[in-house]
Design a protein around this motif. Structure first.
Motif, PDB file in Angstrom:
ATOM      1  N   UNK A  94     -18.035 -19.552 -58.308  1.00  0.00           N
ATOM      2  CA  UNK A  94     -16.953 -19.597 -59.271  1.00  0.00           C
ATOM      3  C   UNK A  94     -17.525 -19.239 -60.629  1.00  0.00           C
TER       4      UNK A  94
ATOM      5  N   UNK B 110      -8.100 -26.983 -52.241  1.00  0.00           N
ATOM      6  CA  UNK B 110      -9.294 -27.147 -53.053  1.00  0.00           C
ATOM      7  C   UNK B 110      -9.002 -27.222 -54.534  1.00  0.00           C
ATOM      8  N   UNK B 111      -7.993 -26.479 -54.972  1.00  0.00           N
ATOM      9  CA  UNK B 111      -7.722 -26.499 -56.405  1.00  0.00           C
ATOM     10  C   UNK B 111      -7.169 -27.861 -56.824  1.00  0.00           C
TER      11      UNK B 111
ATOM     12  N   UNK C  77     -18.229 -27.157 -56.571  1.00  0.00           N
ATOM     13  CA  UNK C  77     -17.409 -25.988 -56.865  1.00  0.00           C
ATOM     14  C   UNK C  77     -18.188 -24.847 -57.506  1.00  0.00           C
TER      15      UNK C  77
ATOM     16  N   UNK D 130     -13.936 -21.904 -50.525  1.00  0.00           N
ATOM     17  CA  UNK D 130     -13.723 -21.490 -51.911  1.00  0.00           C
ATOM     18  C   UNK D 130     -13.282 -20.038 -51.972  1.00  0.00           C
TER      19      UNK D 130
ATOM     20  N   UNK E  63     -10.148 -30.112 -57.016  1.00  0.00           N
ATOM     21  CA  UNK E  63     -10.902 -29.818 -58.236  1.00  0.00           C
ATOM     22  C   UNK E  63     -10.253 -30.476 -59.433  1.00  0.00           C
TER      23      UNK E  63
ATOM     24  N   UNK F 177      -2.655 -25.939 -60.033  1.00  0.00           N
ATOM     25  CA  UNK F 177      -4.079 -26.003 -60.352  1.00  0.00           C
ATOM     26  C   UNK F 177      -4.765 -24.808 -59.719  1.00  0.00           C
ATOM     27  N   UNK F 178      -5.594 -24.131 -60.488  1.00  0.00           N
ATOM     28  CA  UNK F 178      -6.252 -22.948 -59.948  1.00  0.00           C
ATOM     29  C   UNK F 178      -7.729 -23.015 -60.229  1.00  0.00           C
ATOM     30  N   UNK F 179      -8.505 -22.551 -59.273  1.00  0.00           N
ATOM     31  CA  UNK F 179      -9.952 -22.660 -59.411  1.00  0.00           C
ATOM     32  C   UNK F 179     -10.503 -21.760 -60.509  1.00  0.00           C
TER      33      UNK F 179
ATOM     34  N   UNK G 123     -10.502 -23.784 -64.255  1.00  0.00           N
ATOM     35  CA  UNK G 123     -11.053 -25.136 -64.217  1.00  0.00           C
ATOM     36  C   UNK G 123     -11.041 -25.748 -65.607  1.00  0.00           C
TER      37      UNK G 123
END
Lengths: 345, 297, 353
Positions: free
Chosen positions: C349, C231-232, C259, C271, C235, A276-278, A281
């Motif tokens: 982000x 965090x990912x 986020x 982040x 999320x 999972x990568x920010x 999303x």
């Protein structure tokens, strides 16, 4: 058919480049276990230029750490380097006697590990620990060594280096111990620093800060870095070029940003889709099926065959060589173009 | 590891047997001391078990004419003592009491120690203080003196000897269990059992004891050797097995007076004690290595 | 006592968990053994939040921030020093004995370590059946019923009946973690505390287990308290995010809010550390130094020693957790106007479609 797939060293021809620091060719490190011969490193080729930051990414059991240890010639029994060559600054490391190798370690090649506390002497003050290395390899006096140690810790953003130098390891946090080990590793100005999962046990914010400061520090000393990790983030932050390892072989090698933008091996694609990568999303995870093969399994063809979504009969019969697909982008897959397009959509 | 699973008897193909054999060979190679210990102890056990069948004479039967017969004299393979009793027969029957002395107190002290050590280690607090401090008191006394004192108080005989050795063994067995349990109770699977809704006794009996069993047995086996020596020593001074019953310690004592001219009367039982004690020690060492998680691959 | 809770102790229909001003202080170990130490570790120091039915709340933070302690408090593996926990509208803060055991039918936990969390001498089937047996969910001797249920549970977590006879060491890390999940959901809990459940797994196993959590949650409507440092992962899985630092809540809000528009400088830094683009990206939000010790934590805001925006007020006064947007709470002086923000929030982000 077969001569199309020549195993070529990625990134360079057979002629040594002028700025070449490390050249590893067909490295094989095997472990003789009760369950058979584990081919932990099964024919690995790569090279590293002076000052370059190269990442070696893979999951546990991929052989990345054994590769790193092999370069240091620190593979423990029952493991043994059974084939290939390692050239560092023009000399063949596998041909060196133990004495010369020992002299090389710590002065020209240094290494840092995942668990810093285990690699520090618990009853030695940090300052003595760091300066001992410098005194040993460079003949620098204790006082001068302390000054140098403090200077390096300052680059690593240690607020009060003098206090740290006066402390014992148990009085420091994990992040601080790792900074100390980095300082010890780099104080002699080595040409190569091998970092084996060096930041994996640290918190993300500490990791980010250490990686950035390491970057600064290696620039000052002109040190090249070989960094093994399982963490995509670390490679992204610290390396300009990256190699992906699977089943003891390098399956893909290219510039770091290219790897994330345009992976050319189905394993790399699977790996990227598993994390999972920010930045992605909302995208679902598409984990790979199955488990990696056991290192003792005798596999002629591609090691990823059993889990590969685009496999064909040829993949089982022949080992796909690491071949240049685009300029500077190497993939050990017979169908590199299909990896991205077919799997991830 | 060596044995075939019970339901495999019907389809025992040759390859399977070969596999078991080669597994066995590999086991023997990597765990030499277990194999050596098992052979030595096994030999004594076989002698004890087969005594009624194999022993040439009754162990108490006196042959006045063959007193102090030498080793190898006709009819007496290992000679006879000064009352003319066959030494081989007495050794075989004596193996029974020696084994009983090695195994029974360990079993009794092992079970009690397992429960006491688990309760003290898992619950802590008051039970720990009560159990462990009282064990410390017993532990502080020299074991051989304690055994002699208890045996002297209770009077001679096999049963009393077993009781006294059990008392001597209880503190070390409790303490080793306690140590194993204090590390075990930090394991996440114990927390998992707690969260599953298990009560404290359920956790001790379902989770703690099964996992502490192996290291405690290994430790116990390493003590069995010294128990053989202890038991023989107590019988030697006349507080253990009573004559005319055959016992190795007693036999050494019997041969004491003729040690200069007929050394075999004392040394043969001595050798038997050595074989059994050493066998147990090998077994204990081997088991400890086998069960050490670091040795596992 | 009842008035402690925001709900005032009134039954609220879909409220699964309510935690109010929860504290756990341990006496600090170490130092001179001869001098009685008066120092305390404030592992969890006044945490409040709630979880609704079917909701996933992720607790994120770095090691030592108290997130695991929080999970163990909620499941009552340890007893709180003060504050309150209500589970399905029942006060469970200090329950003991039978009441505590009945709490375990409502809330379960999956541990981080897939190796240590299974009894090495119990078969997979026995481990999963254990909660069914100790809670007498099946009649005594109803072996078939238990077996059937175990099989069903194994299939629910992506294993099959054949796995029931295996021992833990015969399974891979991912499979072991599935067994841990099957054991946890055996009693049909309403709340699952997940303590770093994928941190010890390889990347591909991690992704598969995460997807299993999503699927289970969709099918059963369980609520999760998902504890993670990643965090990912948070999320990917959570509806709401709770950011902890040195035993305190820094920020709590809906996933999108936290986020995309983080308010707290610490959240920003977290982040930034998790999304860095390359060797030479902006330095502004990389923190220096280490997280503070929770033994005698710094006065004022716990984050002030590392905060790039910290002013004098931050070391003197502890910021309160205030609502800045609908359901989005932040504890920072920057927001209450006591401090001027010198640097604009630098990392946001990129909002992707």
């Amino acid at each position: 058919m077969q001569q199309h797939f020549r195993t070529i060293d990625p990134g360079a021809g057979k002629v040594p480049q002028p700025d070449e620091l490390l050249r590893v060719e067909d490295l094989r490190t095997h472990f003789h276990t009760r369950h058979g011969i584990a081919k932990s490193v099964d024919g690995v080729d790569f090279h590293l230029s002076k000052g370059e930051h190269l990442g070696l990414i893979g999951e546990s059991g991929s052989g990345k750490s054994v590769t790193a240890l092999s370069v240091m010639r620190l593979v423990r029994e029952p493991g043994r380097i059974v084939g290939g060559s390692i050239h560092f600054e023009g000399q063949d490391l596998l041909g060196l006697d133990a004495q010369s190798m020992r002299r090389l370690r710590g002065s020209r090649i240094s290494m840092i590990f995942q668990d810093p506390l285990n690699h520090l002497d618990p009853v030695m003050k940090i300052g003595d620990w760091i300066s001992e290395t410098l005194t040993l390899h460079k003949g620098v006096g204790r006082k001068a060594a302390y000054v140098e140690a403090a200077r390096i810790l300052k680059v690593l953003k240690v607020a009060s280096p003098e206090d740290v130098l006066r402390a014992y390891p148990f009085q420091l946090s994990g992040g601080m111990c790792q900074r100390v080990l980095i300082a010890t590793a780099i104080i002699t100005g080595p040409a190569l620093l091998i970092a084996d999962e060096a930041t994996s046990a640290l918190d993300v914010t500490v990791q980010a800060s250490i990686l950035r400061n390491l970057d600064e520090l290696t620039d000052i000393f002109g040190t090249a870095v070989l960094l093994t990790t399982h963490n995509m983030l670390v490679v992204r932050q610290a390396c300009t070029r990256v190699m992906v390892m699977y089943g003891g072989r390098i399956v893909e090698s290219c510039d770091t940003d290219v790897l994330f933008r345009n992976p050319m091996h189905p394993y790399t694609v699977g790996l990227l889709d598993s994390v999972p990568a920010l930045e992605r999303i909302g995208e679902p995870l598409r984990p790979m099926a199955g488990e990696p093969p056991l290192p003792t399994e005798d596999i002629v063809g591609c090691k990823f065959y059993g889990r590969c979504p685009i496999r064909r009969p040829v993949c089982q019969e022949m080992r796909p060589p690491l071949a240049e697909v685009e300029s500077g982008h190497w993939s050990a897959c017979f169908f590199p173009e299909e990896s991205r397009s077919k799997i991830s959509s | 590891m060596v044995s075939l699973s019970p339901n495999s008897t019907s389809d025992r193909s040759p390859s399977r047997v070969m596999l078991a054999l080669s597994n066995g060979r590999r086991f023997a190679k990597t765990h030499k001391s277990i194999v050596v210990g098992a052979i030595m102890v096994g030999f004594v056990v076989a002698m004890a078990a087969l005594a009624p069948v194999l022993s040439p004479y009754s162990p108490t039967r006196i042959h006045p004419l063959d007193r102090l017969a030498g080793v190898g004299s006709p009819g007496y393979l290992l000679g006879a003592d000064q009352q003319g009793r066959d030494i081989l027969s007495r050794l075989m029957w004596g193996a029974r009491s020696s084994l009983a002395i090695a195994v029974l107190p360990l079993t009794i002290a092992g079970i009690l120690g397992l429960v006491l050590g688990s309760v003290a280690g898992y619950i802590g607090k008051l039970p720990e203080t009560l159990i462990m401090r009282s064990m410390d008191v017993v532990f502080g006394l020299p074991p051989i003196l304690l055994a002699i004192a208890v045996a002297a108080t209770l009077g001679p005989g096999l049963v009393n000897l077993v009781i006294s050795l059990s008392i001597v063994l209880l503190p070390p067995m409790t303490r080793v269990t306690f140590q194993v349990v204090t590390t075990l109770k930090e394991q996440p699977f114990v927390d998992a059992a707690k969260v599953s809704g298990a009560t404290t006794p359920q956790i001790i009996f379902d989770q703690i004891i099964p996992n502490s069993l192996a290291p405690v047995i290994a430790y116990g086996a390493s003590l069995a050797g010294s128990m053989v020596v202890f038991g023989a020593g107590i019988s030697f001074i006349g507080l253990g097995i009573q004559p005319p019953q055959a016992d190795w310690g007693r036999m050494i004592n019997d041969g004491r007076e003729v040690l200069d001219l007929h050394p075999h009367v004392s040394t043969l039982p001595g050798l038997a004690i050595f074989i059994l004690a050493a066998g147990f020690n090998f077994l204990g060492d081997g088991l400890r290595d086998l069960l050490d998680p670091r040795m596992r691959m | 006592m009842e008035r402690l809770f925001l709900s005032g102790g009134i039954k609220i229909k879909n409220l699964i968990l309510e935690v109010v001003n929860l504290k756990k202080h341990f006496p600090a170990r170490g130092g001179n053994p001869l001098v009685r130490s008066e120092r305390t570790v404030k592992a969890v120091d006044g945490v409040s939040f709630d979880i609704r039915e079917g909701e996933v709340v992720a607790v994120v933070g770095e090691s030592g921030c108290g997130k695991s302690t929080l999970g163990r408090l909620v499941i009552r593996l340890i007893e709180p020093s003060s504050g309150g926990i209500r589970l399905s509208n029942e006060d469970v803060t200090h329950v003991q004995g039978e009441e505590l055991r009945s709490l375990r039918l409502k809330a379960q936990i999956v541990f981080q370590d897939p190796f240590g969390s299974l009894n090495p001498r119990m078969t997979v089937g026995a481990s999963i059946a254990y909660p069914l047996q100790v809670n007498r969910l099946f009649k005594r001797g109803d072996k078939e019923g238990v077996e059937q249920r175990v099989k069903e549970l194994l299939e629910r977590v992506g294993l099959n009946a054949a796995h029931a006879k295996r021992l833990p060491h015969e399974l891979s890390g991912g499979q072991r973690q599935r067994v841990g999940i099957a054991r946890a959901i055996a009693v049909n809990p309403k709340l699952l505390v997940l303590d770093e459940p994928v941190a010890a797994l390889d990347l591909s196993a991690q992704a598969r287990v995460l997807n299993l959590f999503k699927e289970l949650q969709r099918n059963t409507g369980m609520a999760y308290l998902f504890i993670t440092h990643d965090l990912s992962v948070a999320e990917y899985i959570a509806d709401r995010i709770l950011v902890m630092y040195a035993g305190k809540v820094m920020e709590l809000g809906p996933r999108g809010g936290v986020f995309k528009t983080p308010w707290h400088p610490y959240t920003e830094a977290l982040l930034a550390a998790a999304i860095l683009e390359g060797p030479s990206s902006s330095d502004a939000t990389i923190l220096d130094g280490d997280p503070p010790s929770t033994i005698d934590p710094p006065p004022g805001c716990r984050f002030n020693t590392r905060c790039p925006h910290a002013g004098p007020i931050c070391a003197a006064e502890e910021p309160a957790l205030v609502e800045v947007q609908d359901g989005h709470m932040v504890a920072c002086h920057l927001l209450t106007g006591k401090l001027q923000r010198r640097i604009p929030a630098s990392t946001r982000i990129p909002v992707s479609a």
